[in-house]
Write a protein that holds these residues in place. Structure first.
Motif, PDB file in Angstrom:
ATOM      1  N   LEU A 150       0.820  -1.208   0.000  1.00  0.00           N
ATOM      2  CA  LEU A 150       0.000   0.000   0.000  1.00  0.00           C
ATOM      3  C   LEU A 150       0.858   1.264   0.000  1.00  0.00           C
ATOM      4  O   LEU A 150       1.862   1.350   0.717  1.00  0.00           O
ATOM      5  CB  LEU A 150      -0.924   0.009   1.221  1.00  0.00           C
ATOM      6  CG  LEU A 150      -2.039  -1.053   1.245  1.00  0.00           C
ATOM      7  CD1 LEU A 150      -2.808  -0.958   2.564  1.00  0.00           C
ATOM      8  CD2 LEU A 150      -2.984  -0.883   0.067  1.00  0.00           C
ATOM      9  N   ASN A 151       0.423   2.215  -0.782  1.00  0.00           N
ATOM     10  CA  ASN A 151       1.072   3.532  -0.820  1.00  0.00           C
ATOM     11  C   ASN A 151       0.172   4.520  -0.091  1.00  0.00           C
ATOM     12  O   ASN A 151      -0.907   4.855  -0.591  1.00  0.00           O
ATOM     13  CB  ASN A 151       1.289   3.971  -2.267  1.00  0.00           C
ATOM     14  CG  ASN A 151       1.987   5.317  -2.370  1.00  0.00           C
ATOM     15  OD1 ASN A 151       2.208   6.013  -1.368  1.00  0.00           O
ATOM     16  ND2 ASN A 151       2.354   5.697  -3.586  1.00  0.00           N
ATOM     17  N   PRO A 152       0.562   4.990   1.095  1.00  0.00           N
ATOM     18  CA  PRO A 152      -0.295   5.905   1.864  1.00  0.00           C
ATOM     19  C   PRO A 152      -0.682   7.163   1.099  1.00  0.00           C
ATOM     20  O   PRO A 152      -1.690   7.796   1.415  1.00  0.00           O
ATOM     21  CB  PRO A 152       0.563   6.241   3.081  1.00  0.00           C
ATOM     22  CG  PRO A 152       1.550   5.125   3.181  1.00  0.00           C
ATOM     23  CD  PRO A 152       1.826   4.710   1.781  1.00  0.00           C
ATOM     24  N   ASN A 153       0.106   7.528   0.077  1.00  0.00           N
ATOM     25  CA  ASN A 153      -0.163   8.746  -0.676  1.00  0.00           C
ATOM     26  C   ASN A 153      -1.088   8.522  -1.876  1.00  0.00           C
ATOM     27  O   ASN A 153      -1.452   9.482  -2.564  1.00  0.00           O
ATOM     28  CB  ASN A 153       1.156   9.350  -1.179  1.00  0.00           C
ATOM     29  CG  ASN A 153       2.072   9.719  -0.027  1.00  0.00           C
ATOM     30  OD1 ASN A 153       1.626  10.303   0.969  1.00  0.00           O
ATOM     31  ND2 ASN A 153       3.352   9.368  -0.150  1.00  0.00           N
ATOM     32  N   ALA A 154      -1.450   7.253  -2.139  1.00  0.00           N
ATOM     33  CA  ALA A 154      -2.329   6.978  -3.290  1.00  0.00           C
ATOM     34  C   ALA A 154      -3.242   5.801  -2.965  1.00  0.00           C
ATOM     35  O   ALA A 154      -3.355   4.836  -3.737  1.00  0.00           O
ATOM     36  CB  ALA A 154      -1.486   6.694  -4.530  1.00  0.00           C
TER      37      ALA A 154
END
Length: 625
Positions: free
Chosen positions: A140-144
């Motif tokens: 997971l990418n916290p920014n997307a």
């Protein structure tokens, strides 16, 4: 978060069980499964009130029928009074349901990395998806978060689906997390449950899109919580239990009637409710008619309630040890049992039928039912244990799986012991199952069952008359008036073939062992001075001996009741009869043939000895002297 009332009132001296929250379990329940199978065969039925009958009982119905007041397990006569336009289909033959269940289970299993995929009946499946979820949480990418990608294969990064990780998929309990700060991806428990909800949604969508079956799913950290969560929003929906804090699971369990808790059966719930109310619970003739009203909260708040008290309430002859601790854990939403690892080989295959309105009493009735049960058994053996012999490992589909036509096939396994035809007697009209008078017998499974060239009807007729009927005679010597209410036929102790070609029998060739023992043991053997050491040979002395040796080898290689590939494919009746003499546990009943020289009589002791073992037998006499 405040401590639930249920937790505060539990006595301090009683230990609260600690749940394991490091797993992620999905529980799938196919909606109106029996009805859905018929609806997929005939889509026109989807708009009609549909009921599936078994004998005089309505086994299930679709939601159109339920909306008109028809309920599961109703008498057919009552259901037709409530809904005169009810369309009925016979569901006594479970073949179509088993076939669909296996297909859907195989699909779900294909999305498991750890192969922990467990079927519960025909319409429920548990998946332990902890490994695949933890892997995707790391991606997971916290920014997307809104543009996340779920990777279904660790080897192929393009195999998967896109999803929005900023919110859970489907329903959640509670609807909104009361602790907003905790419901972030910084909370590992929340992150796992959130990602798991999207996997559940994807699998549910594929089940419907690719196979035409809707389902309900529960997502949680153990089997009990996942199954119970899935019941909260039915049908065609899913629910994720966000048990992120200590006591969340207990609060969720508190309002549930104890009869709804997985693992709390009819008898257990009845005994607990009787103790809480301090009066006997009204007895009912069928367990499906009993539905305890008492909740988990009422049980745990009862004075003195503890594992020890539950042991006293539920204990007795035949009850498993530790039942009090087990039920205590279930009431708290604690279930440490893991999902069983998937296997292509069932531990047993069982076929049964009940005779409610008219019991079996005559020879004609008995043979009709034995043939029908045998046919279902043979078909299931082929569907469950026969795969294509083309290195794909896939099971044949459609009639190919049962007719022996098309792609070459092989057996995955065979039952080491036959069947226990379990004959259950009863004189009442639909007596409770516990009131049946059970008796059973078992014997080796005949080898002709594994011939794939013959049709199912032919094999079923032989099985019924040559194997099952004699077992029945051992149970009932009288020729009629048995008053049979149920007959069960079961093959047990499934053993993998162990052979690449799928031939039955994984044991060593005993004939070959005798032939080569001289060479193997030559350096360890001490011979008498007047007895010359034998010369080992690997070739028979004549073409006639070659023929006999080959036939012996085919028979003796069998381990269990099955023989080898030659015996399965051989159409010779005499050879089949010889193979049927092989015992269930791998020993062989010897046969001999004076005309073809297969055995010779020892001139010293008169015993009949196979030709290939005669030299060793002569040394036995010489050393004995």
């Amino acid at each position: 978060m405040t401590t639930p009332l249920l937790m505060r009132q539990t006595p301090r001296t009683t230990k609260i069980p600690t749940p394991k929250d490091d797993r992620i379990i999905l529980h799938f329940d196919y909606d109106c499964f029996y009805a859905s199978v018929f609806e997929n065969e005939n889509p026109a039925l989807k708009a009609l009130p549909l009921g599936i009958k078994q004998k005089s009982i309505l086994a299930t119905s679709n939601y159109v029928a339920r909306a008109r007041g028809v309920k599961k397990l109703m008498l057919i006569s009552d259901a037709e009074k409530i809904c005169p336009e009810l369309v009925l289909r016979n569901g006594e033959d479970l073949t179509r349901f088993r076939d669909v269940s296996k297909k859907l289970w195989s699909f779900l299993r294909s999305h498991s990395w750890n192969r922990k995929v467990e079927r519960l009946g025909l319409d429920e499946v548990f998946l332990n998806v902890t490994d695949i979820i933890e892997y995707n949480v790391q991606l997971l990418n916290p920014n997307a978060l809104a543009h996340s990608f779920f990777q279904l294969s660790a080897q192929d990064p393009e195999k998967g689906f896109g999803f929005d990780a900023s919110a859970s998929f489907g329903c959640t309990i509670p609807p909104k997390c009361p602790d907003a700060d905790g419901a972030t991806l910084g909370n590992p428990s929340y992150a796992r449950l959130l990602v798991a909800s999207h996997l559940a949604g994807y699998l549910r969508h594929k089940l419907e899109e690719d196979f035409g079956y809707t389902s309900t799913c529960g997502v949680s950290t153990n089997k009990v919580l996942a199954k119970l969560a899935g019941t909260k929003n039915k049908p065609k929906n899913q629910t994720t239990l966000l048990n992120l804090h200590e006591g969340d699971a207990l609060s969720f369990m508190g309002e549930s009637p104890i009869r709804e808790i997985p693992g709390m059966g009819f008898k257990t719930s009845q005994l607990v409710e009787s103790h809480i109310h301090q009066r006997p619970t009204e007895a009912v003739p069928h367990d499906h008619e009993y539905s305890a009203k008492i909740t988990t909260r009422e049980v745990l708040e009862h004075p003195g309630m503890s594992p020890g008290l539950l042991e006293k309430i539920l204990g007795g002859p035949g009850v498993e040890r530790g039942i009090g601790d087990k039920v205590w854990n279930l009431l708290h939403g604690v279930d440490n049992a893991d999902v069983k690892e998937a296997s292509d080989i069932p531990t047993q295959i069982s076929i049964e039928d009940t005779y409610v309105t008219k019991t079996l009493n005559t020879q004609a009735e008995l043979m009709r039912e034995l043939h029908a049960l045998s046919r279902s058994l043979i078909r299931r053996l082929r569907v469950d244990l026969v795969v294509a012999n083309d290195d794909s490992g896939h099971a044949p589909t459609g009639e190919t799986a049962v007719s022996g036509t098309g792609t070459p096939q092989k057996w995955l396994a065979y039952p080491r012991r036959y069947s226990r035809p379990s004959v259950i007697d009863g004189s009442q009209q639909a007596p409770p199952r516990d009131n049946y008078n059970r008796s059973s017998r078992s014997s080796p499974l005949p080898t002709f069952v594994f011939g794939l060239k013959d049709g199912i009807d032919y094999i079923a007729e032989r099985l019924a008359s040559e194997a099952i009927l004699p077992l029945f005679r051992r149970l009932h010597s009288e020729r009629q008036n048995w008053n049979l209410a149920l007959i069960n036929i079961c093959v047990t102790n499934m053993v993998p073939t162990g052979n690449e070609d799928g031939s039955i029998g994984g044991g060593r060739d005993i004939a070959k062992m005798f032939k080569t023992q001289d060479a193997k043991l030559k350096e360890f053997t001490v011979y008498s001075n007047d007895l010359p050491a034998p010369v080992a040979t690997s070739q028979p002395s004549s073409s006639r001996e070659l023929s006999n040796s080959s036939e012996n080898s085919a028979a003796a290689a069998a381990q269990g009741p099955t023989g080898t590939a030659e015996s399965v494919a051989n159409d010779n009746d005499d050879h089949d009869r010889q193979m049927e003499d092989i015992e269930a546990e791998g020993t062989m009943t010897a046969w001999d043939d004076d005309d073809n020289g297969e055995c010779r009589r020892c001139p010293e002791c008169g015993q009949r000895i196979p030709e290939f073992a005669m030299s060793a037998h002569r040394r036995f006499h010489a050393l004995g002297d």
